[in-house]
Design a protein around this motif. Structure first.
Motif, PDB file in Angstrom:
ATOM      1  N   LEU A 127       1.475  -8.288  -3.437  1.00  0.00           N
ATOM      2  CA  LEU A 127       2.758  -8.936  -3.182  1.00  0.00           C
ATOM      3  C   LEU A 127       3.727  -7.955  -2.545  1.00  0.00           C
ATOM      4  CD1 LEU A 127       3.242 -10.981  -6.456  1.00  0.00           C
ATOM      5  CD2 LEU A 127       2.589 -11.819  -4.215  1.00  0.00           C
ATOM      6  N   ALA A 153       7.980  -7.793  -0.760  1.00  0.00           N
ATOM      7  CA  ALA A 153       9.317  -8.263  -1.112  1.00  0.00           C
ATOM      8  C   ALA A 153       9.458  -9.777  -0.935  1.00  0.00           C
ATOM      9  CB  ALA A 153      10.352  -7.538  -0.265  1.00  0.00           C
ATOM     10  N   ARG A 154       8.881 -10.318   0.131  1.00  0.00           N
ATOM     11  CA  ARG A 154       9.007 -11.768   0.387  1.00  0.00           C
ATOM     12  C   ARG A 154       7.651 -12.434   0.493  1.00  0.00           C
ATOM     13  NH1 ARG A 154      12.681 -11.693   5.464  1.00  0.00           N
ATOM     14  NH2 ARG A 154      13.538  -9.679   5.031  1.00  0.00           N
ATOM     15  N   GLY A 155       6.793 -12.204  -0.441  1.00  0.00           N
ATOM     16  CA  GLY A 155       5.480 -12.855  -0.401  1.00  0.00           C
ATOM     17  C   GLY A 155       4.377 -11.819  -0.250  1.00  0.00           C
ATOM     18  N   TYR A 156       3.518 -12.009   0.717  1.00  0.00           N
ATOM     19  CA  TYR A 156       2.403 -11.099   0.965  1.00  0.00           C
ATOM     20  C   TYR A 156       2.703 -10.234   2.179  1.00  0.00           C
ATOM     21  CZ  TYR A 156      -0.157 -14.098  -2.212  1.00  0.00           C
ATOM     22  OH  TYR A 156      -0.564 -14.794  -3.300  1.00  0.00           O
ATOM     23  N   ARG A 157       2.024  -9.077   2.250  1.00  0.00           N
ATOM     24  CA  ARG A 157       2.180  -8.206   3.415  1.00  0.00           C
ATOM     25  C   ARG A 157       1.493  -8.880   4.597  1.00  0.00           C
ATOM     26  NH1 ARG A 157       3.251  -2.995   3.367  1.00  0.00           N
ATOM     27  NH2 ARG A 157       1.589  -2.612   4.859  1.00  0.00           N
TER      28      ARG A 157
END
Length: 126
Positions: free
Chosen positions: A61, A63-67
């Motif tokens: 995970l 900051a905003r979902g997946y890399r």
């Protein structure tokens, strides 16, 4: 009143000490940046991907979902392998169709001497 003043001074000292420790008041300088979490079990580079590899794939995970880079790399690899397998399947199906076509027309003779066409056999009949 003296107790309140003591608590305010103690709190200021603690906040100052923590700020110096975090910002870089020591011998080693500031704290290093934390390395971003990377994909732990990437797809195997030395063999084709199988179902267990895809089922075991877990993205870390961010900051905003997946890399997005990890997901893009995995999807690109899977897309390339699927395209390669589709091409291989198409080649095998065309080879199979050619083999079935050859089998339907009968065995091919090595020389044309022994081969008699159906037209010639039917010409001699009344």
């Amino acid at each position: 009143m003296v107790m309140f003043l003591f608590l305010v001074v103690a709190l200021a000292v603690v906040v100052g000490a923590v700020t110096l420790a975090v910002v870089g008041g020591g011998e080693n300088g500031p704290l290093p940046e934390a390395a971003p979490e990377r994909l732990r079990d990437p797809l195997p580079p030395d063999r084709p991907v199988d179902r267990a590899d895809v089922e075991g794939l877990r993205f870390p995970l961010a900051a905003r979902g997946y890399r997005m880079a990890d997901v893009d790399d995995a999807l690109g690899r899977l897309g390339a392998e699927l395209a390669e397998r589709d091409a291989r399947i198409a080649d095998l199906e065309s080879a199979l169709a050619g083999a079935r076509s050859a089998a339907a027309h009968g065995p091919v003779q090595a020389s044309g001497e022994n081969h008699v066409s159906m037209d010639k056999r039917q010409e001699g009949r009344p």
